[in-house]
Design an enzyme around this catalytic site. Structure first.
Site, PDB file in Angstrom:
ATOM      1  NE  ARG A  64      46.031  41.563  40.730  1.00  0.00           N
ATOM      2  CZ  ARG A  64      46.435  41.336  39.499  1.00  0.00           C
ATOM      3  NH1 ARG A  64      47.478  40.578  39.294  1.00  0.00           N
ATOM      4  NH2 ARG A  64      45.804  41.856  38.470  1.00  0.00           N
ATOM      5  CB  THR A  65      39.517  39.968  42.609  1.00  0.00           C
ATOM      6  OG1 THR A  65      40.194  41.216  42.532  1.00  0.00           O
ATOM      7  CG2 THR A  65      38.283  40.111  43.467  1.00  0.00           C
ATOM      8  CE  LYS A  93      25.272  28.050  25.080  1.00  0.00           C
ATOM      9  NZ  LYS A  93      24.839  26.906  25.894  1.00  0.00           N
ATOM     10  NE  ARG A 114      36.641  42.052  39.178  1.00  0.00           N
ATOM     11  CZ  ARG A 114      37.853  42.533  39.336  1.00  0.00           C
ATOM     12  NH1 ARG A 114      38.727  42.517  38.352  1.00  0.00           N
ATOM     13  NH2 ARG A 114      38.231  43.025  40.494  1.00  0.00           N
ATOM     14  CG  HIS A 142      37.344  46.050  43.647  1.00  0.00           C
ATOM     15  ND1 HIS A 142      36.908  44.851  44.177  1.00  0.00           N
ATOM     16  CD2 HIS A 142      38.536  45.773  43.055  1.00  0.00           C
ATOM     17  CE1 HIS A 142      37.797  43.920  43.918  1.00  0.00           C
ATOM     18  NE2 HIS A 142      38.788  44.455  43.241  1.00  0.00           N
TER      19      HIS A 142
END
Lengths: 327, 151
Positions: A64-65, A93, A114, A142
């Site tokens: 969603r975000t 890596k 995020r 958030h």
């Protein structure tokens, strides 16, 4: 006091306008962003970001975000680069976050990120001059979710002042309810915390309420009568994995489900919010109620995120009001 | 009488530092932090000395040692409110109470395993919330001084 440190972060990032947290934003700044979001709701499709590149770095998956941010960038005319799975990036890596951010900073005008680690966005904002928008850092912050929650409340109630806000479900681990609680502190809210014992609002947030003169009432009963006075009913998911005592989960799992027949006594203006995804905590028969607002709430995320992207890029409310690039 | 002897011990130092008012249970932690086991200079370690303020206290006298601010911050985390005396040419040139600073940069390790500071090669930053609590700048988690681990 909790999370007062983030005011320091915003001071440090004055020059690059990153948004790591909005917990320290004053009423004026919140209203400014709400006004911006209102403008974008009226005209969501523009070319105001034409020529800009927005990087969406999702070190942790999110549907969603990410879709909301990418839609916001696309609808304003920006181009989007990024990744949705860190397994396919150099992070897998062993590249440090700092190196990834430094590298992407060469390409993008703004970085939306995020990350599963707490404090990742703040650290990223310290290693680059490209503005960072925190799209969630672990269970920490958030801010874009908080902004869309505030916009949804403002839009449906016409104000953020003096509201009865009922928070239901998982109040212990629910990042969104904690952020919303702090962001509402200057608007004289009355909170009702409705949760099972194991998932009740943590002491630190209750202390925060006391220190900021925020009224709150704790209760475990979730019935037609206990929610009758709500302006906002903010539902969250009660997740099985949060319980140490599974018998307790079995006992309470159905106690915090909202059904349409519980809405008979609620106020006319009451709206039901939910950060989504929903599992079973809101019965499907509620969807048809005039009080259901969670899908519109998600749509509001688009306008709120359009506002946040423009704000970090230094585009002002006046720029948006006088924008001639509306499609 | 005890006080006089102690003064004599301090006055006898030509150049170096004296750390006084160390809680008795912290003395050897401080000695370990300062790596006194490997110190080649003259070192005096005294414990259970009588103290008007603390009842009993520990004391360290280290010849040729002058602390930088980072070392002083580390000391402050291990045992706040100790007293540091700097001696040069047999004279006391500085005497100060070592207080916990408002900000601790790269002194303390965050106890939160999912804090970015435990997963990136970066400096930690902690803010003093009150006299016995620190708060991580990055993850916001609070820690009590008694539980602190140095970086």
């Amino acid at each position: 006091m909790i999370f007062d440190i983030y005011s320091i972060s915003s001071d440090i990032n004055m020059e690059n306008r990153s948004i790591v947290s909005i917990a320290d934003y004053g009423k004026e700044k919140i209203q400014y962003l709400l006004d911006m979001a209102t403008e974008f709701e009226a005209h969501p499709n523009r070319q105001i970001l034409k020529g800009k590149v927005v990087a969406t770095l999702f070190f942790e998956p999110s549907t969603r975000t990410r879709l909301s941010f990418e839609t916001a960038a696309n609808r304003l005319g920006a181009r989007v680069i990024g990744f949705t799975d860190p397994k396919v990036t150099s992070s897998s890596k062993g590249e440090t976050l700092k190196d990834t951010i430094k590298m992407v900073s060469n390409y993008a005008d703004v970085i939306v990120m995020r990350h599963k680690l707490e404090g990742a966005a703040l650290y990223a904002s310290e290693v680059t001059n490209v503005p960072i928008i925190n799209a969630g850092d672990g269970s920490n912050l958030h801010p874009s979710q908080t902004m869309l929650d505030l916009y949804s409340i403002y839009k449906t109630q016409g104000t953020l002042e003096n509201l009865n806000i009922y928070m239901v479900g998982d109040l212990k681990y629910g990042r969104t309810v904690h952020s919303l609680l702090m962001s509402m502190r200057k608007y004289n809210p009355t909170f009702h915390f409705i949760a099972p014992k194991e998932l009740e609002m943590p002491e630190e947030y209750k202390l925060y309420c006391q220190q900021n003169n925020i009224k709150y009432i704790e209760q475990q009963d979730f019935t037609e009568d206990t929610i009758a006075d709500a302006d906002i009913l903010y539902m969250t998911r009660v997740q099985r994995e949060r319980f140490t005592d599974l018998m307790e989960y079995e006992r309470v799992k159905d106690a915090y489900i909202l059904r349409a027949d519980m809405l008979g006594k609620c106020k006319d203006n009451m709206k039901i919010l939910h950060p989504l995804p929903r599992v079973n905590e809101i019965e499907y028969d509620v969807d048809d109620s005039k009080h259901a607002y969670y899908f519109e709430q998600a749509r509001n995320g688009l306008y709120a995120r359009e506002a946040l992207i423009c704000d970090v890029l230094g585009i002002t409310l006046d720029d948006i009001k006088n924008d001639t690039s509306i499609i | 009488m005890e006080q006089n002897k102690e003064n004599m011990m301090v006055a006898a130092l030509e150049n170096g530092s004296v750390i006084d008012h160390i809680p008795t249970d912290k003395l050897f932690t401080v000695a370990q932090l300062l790596q006194l086991r490997d110190c080649k200079e003259e070192v005096v370690i005294a414990n259970n000395l009588k103290s008007n303020v603390m009842n009993k206290k520990g004391l360290l006298k280290i010849s040729g040692k002058f602390f930088n601010e980072e070392e002083i911050s580390q000391l402050a985390v291990i045992c706040p409110n100790i007293r540091l005396t700097v001696i040069k040419d047999y004279k006391v040139v500085e005497k100060r109470e070592v207080l916990l600073p408002d900000t601790l940069t790269n002194i303390v390790k965050c106890a939160n395993p999912v804090c970015i500071t435990n997963n990136e090669p970066m400096k930690t930053v902690f803010y003093r919330k009150d006299k016995d609590t620190l708060k991580c700048r990055y993850c916001g988690k609070e820690q009590k001084l008694k539980d602190i681990k140095l970086k």
